[in-house]
Design an enzyme around this catalytic site. Structure first.
Site, PDB file in Angstrom:
ATOM      1  N   GLY A   1       0.820  -1.213   0.000  1.00  0.00           N
ATOM      2  CA  GLY A   1       0.000   0.000   0.000  1.00  0.00           C
ATOM      3  C   GLY A   1       0.841   1.245   0.000  1.00  0.00           C
ATOM      4  N   ALA A   2       1.899   1.255  -0.826  1.00  0.00           N
ATOM      5  CA  ALA A   2       2.912   2.322  -0.743  1.00  0.00           C
ATOM      6  C   ALA A   2       2.696   3.471  -1.719  1.00  0.00           C
ATOM      7  CB  ALA A   2       4.308   1.724  -0.976  1.00  0.00           C
ATOM      8  N   ASN A   3       1.588   3.496  -2.427  1.00  0.00           N
ATOM      9  CA  ASN A   3       1.415   4.562  -3.416  1.00  0.00           C
ATOM     10  C   ASN A   3       0.801   5.831  -2.817  1.00  0.00           C
ATOM     11  OD1 ASN A   3      -0.958   2.480  -3.712  1.00  0.00           O
ATOM     12  ND2 ASN A   3      -1.833   4.469  -4.253  1.00  0.00           N
ATOM     13  N   SER A   4       0.330   5.760  -1.556  1.00  0.00           N
ATOM     14  CA  SER A   4      -0.265   6.959  -0.956  1.00  0.00           C
ATOM     15  C   SER A   4      -0.179   6.890   0.555  1.00  0.00           C
ATOM     16  CB  SER A   4      -1.743   7.091  -1.376  1.00  0.00           C
ATOM     17  OG  SER A   4      -2.500   6.003  -0.882  1.00  0.00           O
ATOM     18  N   GLY A   5      -0.477   8.007   1.209  1.00  0.00           N
ATOM     19  CA  GLY A   5      -0.589   8.056   2.657  1.00  0.00           C
ATOM     20  C   GLY A   5       0.658   7.637   3.403  1.00  0.00           C
ATOM     21  N   ILE A   6       0.450   6.945   4.516  1.00  0.00           N
ATOM     22  CA  ILE A   6       1.548   6.513   5.369  1.00  0.00           C
ATOM     23  C   ILE A   6       2.509   5.606   4.609  1.00  0.00           C
ATOM     24  CG2 ILE A   6       2.111   5.080   7.379  1.00  0.00           C
ATOM     25  CD1 ILE A   6      -0.359   6.135   8.733  1.00  0.00           C
ATOM     26  N   GLY A   7       1.943   4.727   3.769  1.00  0.00           N
ATOM     27  CA  GLY A   7       2.791   3.814   3.005  1.00  0.00           C
ATOM     28  C   GLY A   7       3.763   4.539   2.103  1.00  0.00           C
TER      29      GLY A   7
ATOM     30  N   SER B   1      -3.726  -1.172  14.912  1.00  0.00           N
ATOM     31  CA  SER B   1      -4.473  -0.016  15.416  1.00  0.00           C
ATOM     32  C   SER B   1      -4.888  -0.252  16.855  1.00  0.00           C
ATOM     33  CB  SER B   1      -5.721   0.212  14.563  1.00  0.00           C
ATOM     34  OG  SER B   1      -6.563   1.183  15.159  1.00  0.00           O
TER      35      SER B   1
ATOM     36  N   TYR C   1     -13.089  -3.900  10.784  1.00  0.00           N
ATOM     37  CA  TYR C   1     -11.748  -3.295  10.793  1.00  0.00           C
ATOM     38  C   TYR C   1     -11.039  -3.625  12.107  1.00  0.00           C
ATOM     39  CZ  TYR C   1      -8.156   0.356  10.797  1.00  0.00           C
ATOM     40  OH  TYR C   1      -6.955   1.041  10.867  1.00  0.00           O
TER      41      TYR C   1
END
Length: 340
Positions: A98-104, A227, A260
């Site tokens: 999930g590295a294309n946005s946000g924290i990643g 989380s 979640y």
């Protein structure tokens, strides 16, 4: 002259008499080069400028400073880049899901800008390649590559693992970051509830497939992004046994927030057991909470969450600061005497 060089790297305060010196790596974005006359000069890639003056003169340190504790060193505004300041990750190979946005993305970028070879494992290869170009735009020598990984497909997870292994690379850090939040009920192609598979089972399978590479690359580390909300969930039935129907519920029994929370509880249980089994072989595992109400793209699935995150945004941490420090710091603790 020798004196001139010494004065560039060390000076004495005229009143206190404290001696200070230039120390540590060059600031983010700077590189040291040598001209045709053998003279050292410095290049600032971000602002596209060149100077013969060492930029570290702005960051001199005392010869015998008191070493700050971790609590003193990092605070709520510490960025990922600051956490990694001074660390050379050259030769280290990292996968971030999930590295294309946000924290990643911030994680992948920070690692790459400190020398690591980073694989951006993304559901969309096009968005992954866009993220790669953004990182290369900051440092043209960054070693980054995007690869397809759709955690909602166990076949895709298997294909990714096989493609990575075909590169014959070691794997020093695997960061299981990708997640969905507040997603409407749906089944994956494997017949499982999507939140459970994307947040937990897909990563569980990925780690199993790459376990041999991690062990061969020892010391290595797995980081599971979990989380605090895992505390507000249960995966046992009334008799105290694991209830599989709670992990992948039917549409009638589905509640997005609870799904979640359960997936994140599974992340922690898995990380703990993984660490117990693999730490004797040089592979440690940690789960980490990135931050309460951190503003990211996770909330995009439902307008109520979008409104909530928008309202609290002024009071939350950004992706590159605060809670994110916990995420990065957990990946770089000393492992068997060797710092990653």
């Amino acid at each position: 002259s020798e004196l001139h060089l010494e004065e560039k790297t060390q000076w004495e305060h005229p009143k206190s008499g404290k001696r200070k010196r230039v120390a540590g790596d060059l600031p983010y974005g700077w590189e040291q080069e040598t001209d045709e006359n053998g003279q050292v000069y410095f290049v600032d890639h971000i602002n596209k400028r060149t100077t013969y003056l060492d930029p570290r003169l702005a960051f001199t340190v005392e010869d015998n400073p008191a070493k700050p504790t971790t609590r003193q060193k990092y605070d709520g505004n510490t960025t990922a880049m600051e956490i990694l300041q001074g660390r050379d990750l050259s030769g280290k190979v990292v996968i971030v899901t999930g590295a294309n946005s946000g924290i990643g993305f911030e994680t992948a970028k920070s690692l790459a800008l400190h020398g690591a070879c980073v694989i951006l494992a993304c559901r969309s290869l096009a968005r992954g390649n866009e993220a790669v170009q953004r990182i290369l735009g900051e440092w043209h020598k960054a070693k980054v590559e995007a690869m397809t990984l759709d955690l909602a497909s166990l076949q895709s997870v298997q294909n990714f693992a096989e493609a990575f292994k075909s590169k014959n690379l070691p794997l020093h850090i695997l960061i299981c970051n990708a997640a969905v939040f507040a997603a409407p009920w749906s089944l994956t192609e494997d017949g499982l509830e999507s939140t459970f598979q994307v947040n937990h089972l897909g990563h569980f399978y990925l780690v199993q497939l790459l376990e041999d590479v991690l062990r061969q690359s020892s010391p290595a580390r797995v980081v599971m992004v979990s989380s605090e909300s895992h505390r507000f969930s249960e995966i046992k039935d009334s008799s105290g046994k694991l209830d599989f129907s709670l992990l992948s519920p039917s549409k009638k029994e589905y509640w997005a927030m609870l799904a979640y929370n359960r997936s994140k509880l599974c992340n922690i249980l898995f990380s703990n057991e993984l660490n117990r089994r693999l730490s004797p072989h040089g592979v440690t595992s940690n789960s980490v909470h990135p931050g309460n109400m951190i503003y990211s793209s996770l909330h995009r699935n439902w307008w109520v969450y979008t409104l909530l995150f928008t309202l609290v945004r002024p009071f939350t941490k950004s992706m590159v600061s605060g809670r994110f420090k916990l995420f990065c710091a957990s990946s770089f603790f000393q492992i068997r005497g060797e710092k990653l």
